[in-house]
Write a protein that holds these residues in place. Structure first.
Motif, mmCIF file in Angstrom:
data_model
loop_
_atom_site.group_PDB
_atom_site.id
_atom_site.type_symbol
_atom_site.label_atom_id
_atom_site.label_comp_id
_atom_site.label_asym_id
_atom_site.label_seq_id
_atom_site.Cartn_x
_atom_site.Cartn_y
_atom_site.Cartn_z
ATOM 1 N N ASP A 184 0.863 -1.210 0.056
ATOM 2 C CA ASP A 184 0.029 0.208 0.042
ATOM 3 C C ASP A 184 0.776 1.449 0.031
ATOM 4 O O ASP A 184 0.422 2.394 -0.566
ATOM 5 N N LEU A 185 2.045 1.266 0.529
ATOM 6 C CA LEU A 185 2.975 2.264 0.904
ATOM 7 C C LEU A 185 4.088 2.433 -0.457
ATOM 8 O O LEU A 185 4.705 3.139 -0.390
ATOM 9 N N GLY A 186 4.043 1.500 -1.475
ATOM 10 C CA GLY A 186 4.958 1.315 -2.270
ATOM 11 C C GLY A 186 6.246 0.958 -1.848
ATOM 12 O O GLY A 186 7.244 1.435 -2.487
ATOM 13 N N LEU A 187 6.394 0.422 -0.823
ATOM 14 C CA LEU A 187 7.820 0.059 -0.364
ATOM 15 C C LEU A 187 8.174 -1.315 -0.908
ATOM 16 O O LEU A 187 7.233 -2.208 -1.000
ATOM 17 N N SER A 188 9.285 -1.513 -1.112
ATOM 18 C CA SER A 188 9.938 -2.967 -1.338
ATOM 19 C C SER A 188 10.771 -3.318 -0.269
ATOM 20 O O SER A 188 12.049 -3.132 -0.105
ATOM 21 N N PRO A 189 10.253 -4.207 0.506
ATOM 22 C CA PRO A 189 11.028 -4.886 1.745
ATOM 23 C C PRO A 189 12.242 -5.899 1.036
ATOM 24 O O PRO A 189 12.063 -6.378 0.102
#
Length: 338
Positions: A184-189
């Motif tokens: 949802d936040l556009g983060l790439s863990p």
């Protein structure tokens, strides 16, 4: 700095994470607490925890610091740690620090890395609690591993939501929700290769054992395991309190324990009292074998010798003994002449 500008989207995953962190803060944050820290690995769980904590702690006026441990076990680990810290800053933390550590070899790679990680976090937290992104899935794995060890109820209690200075707000949150919030936040863990390596027992439990149990038992296994751990922690809290009262009655002015007082107590309370006494006396790496051997000095006394428990030094062993109706805990010289 957390100034309220960062917002989470109104998505189902965001609401789940916010509710979990808000509940934890409401229960465990105490007046005068200067800030909260988050242990940030760069994985989905810790990134989602950081985002939710910035919002919920910020609403209470608490700044959030991110602490990222670089274990140095993989090529490029310093870059991964730096990227995690940068992401934390973009989420609105007050500060983000990278903590390089050297991992030893004692107890195997997993245990050594854990020891180094927690030591670094403890040294860097500056009196603040450290929030860790363990989820309900991690809790289920922990309970199942404890059950397999067969070392009693304590080993299947799982992790507590608050074991100072470590806080775990996400023990009721599924791993899937932390991944969804990152999306949802556009983060790439960061995907740690160790989390997919079958050489580690926990990984096989995660990828093979639990999915099989879910299939065979019709689902809900992870929730059931986590629920079992929570119920056992509640029971253990009562038993530990009663054991503390027993220990106070049994302890003499010299720090020993009266055998007669312990011998008439229920086994569950007696062993808890003995365990607390041994730990307070410096025992470490205490095992069920140690505990039952010391208990036998009370319940199965045949004149046997003392029981060496962990916590000694290269020069002396820490030994629990029975003498004249008392249990004592002393250091014994290791020299051959002894």
């Amino acid at each position: 700095m957390s100034d309220g500008r960062f917002r989470l989207p109104e998505t189902p995953a965001a609401l789940v994470l916010r509710r979990a962190v808000r509940s934890w803060l409401a229960e465990f944050v105490t007046p005068g607490m200067p800030a909260v820290a988050v242990a940030l690995s760069g994985g989905a769980d810790s990134l989602a925890l950081t985002a939710a904590t910035v919002v919920e702690a910020g609403a209470k006026g608490l700044p959030v610091d991110a602490l990222t441990v670089d274990h140095g076990l993989q090529a490029g680990s310093d870059r991964v740690a730096a990227e995690a810290a940068a992401t934390a800053r973009s989420l609105g933390v007050r500060s983000a620090r990278v903590l390089p550590v050297r991992v030893g070899a004692e107890g195997g790679l997993e245990a050594a890395a854990r020891t180094a990680r927690y030591a670094a976090l403890d040294a860097a937290r500056a009196g603040c609690p450290v929030l860790i992104g363990h989820t309900l899935d991690d809790q289920a794995e922990t309970v199942l591993l404890g059950l397999a060890r067969g070392s009693g109820a304590r080993s299947i209690q799982g992790m507590a939501p608050w074991s100072p200075p470590w806080g775990r707000p996400l023990l009721g949150v599924r791993r899937a929700d932390t991944g969804r919030l990152c999306a949802d936040l556009g983060l790439s863990p960061h995907q740690d290769p160790h989390n997919a390596s079958p050489e580690f027992t926990r990984v096989r439990v995660r990828t093979e054992v639990l999915p099989l149990l879910e299939e065979v038992l019709g689902g809900g296994v992870a929730e059931a395991l986590a629920r079992t751990g929570a119920q056992l922690r509640e029971d253990a809290a009562v038993l530990d309190a009663l054991a503390g009262e027993l220990l106070a009655r049994a302890r003499d002015d010299a720090g020993g324990l009266a055998v007669e007082t312990l011998a008439t107590a229920p086994a569950a309370l007696r062993r808890r009292a003995i365990r607390a006494w041994l730990l307070a006396g410096g025992a470490n790496a205490l095992t069920g074998k140690h505990l039952h051997a010391v208990d036998a000095l009370i319940t199965d006394w045949r004149g046997q010798g003392g029981v060496a428990v962990g916590g000694g030094t290269p020069e002396a062993r820490l030994v629990a003994e029975r003498e004249r109706g008392r249990l004592t805990l002393r250091r014994h010289d290791r020299s051959p002449a002894r």
